[in-house]
Design a protein around this motif. Structure first.
Motif: not given
Length: 407
Positions: A60-84
């Motif tokens: 089941a986590p795969g479904l959430t990952i598939a949705i959230v990862a698209l937004f996580a990519g923007f967050l990682v580019d914008r706010f950095g890798r370490r804190r996330l």
């Protein structure tokens, strides 16, 4: 002074091993439940559809990952890798252990969906850091090492889970507490790559003249990753059921018989490293691992006893050992720095959409074929056909166009 120090800092062993251990968390979320599936099904045996719900719950986590990862990519580019990364590891520990306090299958399913949120952030941040910290040969070496170490961690998790499941049906969820350890390691050793210091990705793009988002390449590796992932998780999620069909029903016995063949994933990691050194292109490597995955699944599908089952696992695990480093390395080759987080977010989304859809597709195949082994034969045939398609139409040894430092 701190900024100057960060600009000159080089990644080393501490960063590499922290990434290796942290990258195992999403895989741990699956393999730790592998021996527990029959016990969970037995516990909820009176509930309608438990035979379908429990394997779906595992992935089941795969479904959430598939949705959230698209937004996580923007967050990682914008706010950095370490804190996330630090926050996601801590949340992983809390949410992952939640089923210890739950006795309702639907509630556990919801907790598994929630687990996909920190997993999506973890994977996107980690895969982006691999591209940020290392290039070329060093990146290939760390990817290979990650997949050589992973099987030992997976075998240990399977053995531990099997023994915990023998104590009580949901004890295997205790293993998720390792997320707290990863949180501490990330806080101590992970640092932002020098390109991010004082310069968010949007400013960096303007300063360096960013290239356009490589849409064609992203679509290409996204489709191949989706198919590969669906095949990759067939045995991980449903293997215990096949063991039952050939007469091995004890969780402890399944764990014991699976532990050694699972180590053959190391052979796949070694093949990835060797074929990279020999200059075999990514499409040749994709053809190779799909061939191993497909053939192994077919052998498992036709197995009559534990010996043939073990032989099929050995072939399948060899392909699985190649799959992730090949796919990540291939995807990284398309992505310049300013698009790396978003590009790896797409990769993560596709990989875990494959994880989520895998048990659903296998369930349909099982209904059509009558047995889980029949479903494995169908999946294996698809894998072999995919290998032939890549080999014929992409060309063995073909190389993708590369961007910037990722070349």
């Amino acid at each position: 002074m701190n900024e100057t120090l960060a600009l000159t800092r080089k990644p080393g062993i501490a960063q590499g091993w922290t990434i290796i251990l942290a990258a195992f968390l999403p895989i741990l979320a699956i393999v730790s439940l592998f021996p527990a599936v029959p016990s969970i099904i037995a516990h909820f045996g009176k509930e309608p559809g438990a035979m379908t719900k429990v394997p779906a719950m595992v992935s089941a986590p795969g479904l959430t990952i598939a949705i959230v990862a698209l937004f996580a990519g923007f967050l990682v580019d914008r706010f950095g890798r370490r804190r996330l990364l630090i926050a996601a590891a801590a949340i992983y520990g809390v949410v992952g252990m939640a089923p210890l306090a739950l006795n309702d299958l639907d509630a556990i399913y919801v907790s598994r969906l929630a687990l996909g949120v920190p997993e999506a952030i973890l994977l996107t941040a980690l895969n982006t850091l691999i591209g940020d910290y290392w290039d070329g040969k060093e990146r290939r070496n760390w990817l290979a090492l990650q997949n050589m170490v992973g099987p030992f961690l997976a075998s240990g998790a399977i053995l531990l889970s099997g023994h915990l499941t023998g104590i009580f049906w949901n004890a295997s969820f205790m293993i998720y507490g390792v997320g707290f350890l990863i949180c501490l390691l990330s806080w101590a050793f992970i640092y932002e790559p020098r390109q991010d210091i004082g310069m968010p990705s949007t400013k960096l793009a303007a300063a360096e003249g960013a290239s356009a988002f490589p849409m064609k390449g992203v679509v290409t590796y996204g489709v191949v990753t989706l198919l590969s992932s669906a095949l990759y998780y067939v045995f991980i999620i449903n293997g215990a059921i096949v063991w039952g069909e050939i007469g091995v029903t004890s969780s402890q016995e399944v764990a014991k018989l699976s532990a050694i063949p699972s180590l053959f994933i190391i052979a796949g990691a070694v093949l990835f490293w060797l074929t990279g050194r020999w200059g075999l292109g990514p499409y040749g490597q994709i053809t190779m691992f799909l061939s191993f995955l497909g053939t192994g699944l077919v052998l498992v599908g036709f197995a009559q006893d534990w010996r043939w089952m073990t032989a099929g696992m050995i072939v399948q695990q060899t392909g699985a050992g190649m799959a992730i480093p090949v796919l990540i390395g291939w995807a990284q080759s398309f992505l310049p720095f300013e698009h790396r987080g978003r590009g790896m977010g797409v990769w993560t989304a596709c990989f875990f959409l494959g994880q989520f859809t895998s048990p659903l597709l296998i369930s349909l195949s099982r209904q059509a074929m009558g047995t889980m082994q029949g479903a494995f034969v169908v999946a294996g045939t698809i894998g072999i056909a995919g290998a032939l398609a890549v080999g014929l139409f992409a060309g063995l040894g073909a190389k993708p166009r590369t961007s910037g430092a990722a070349a």
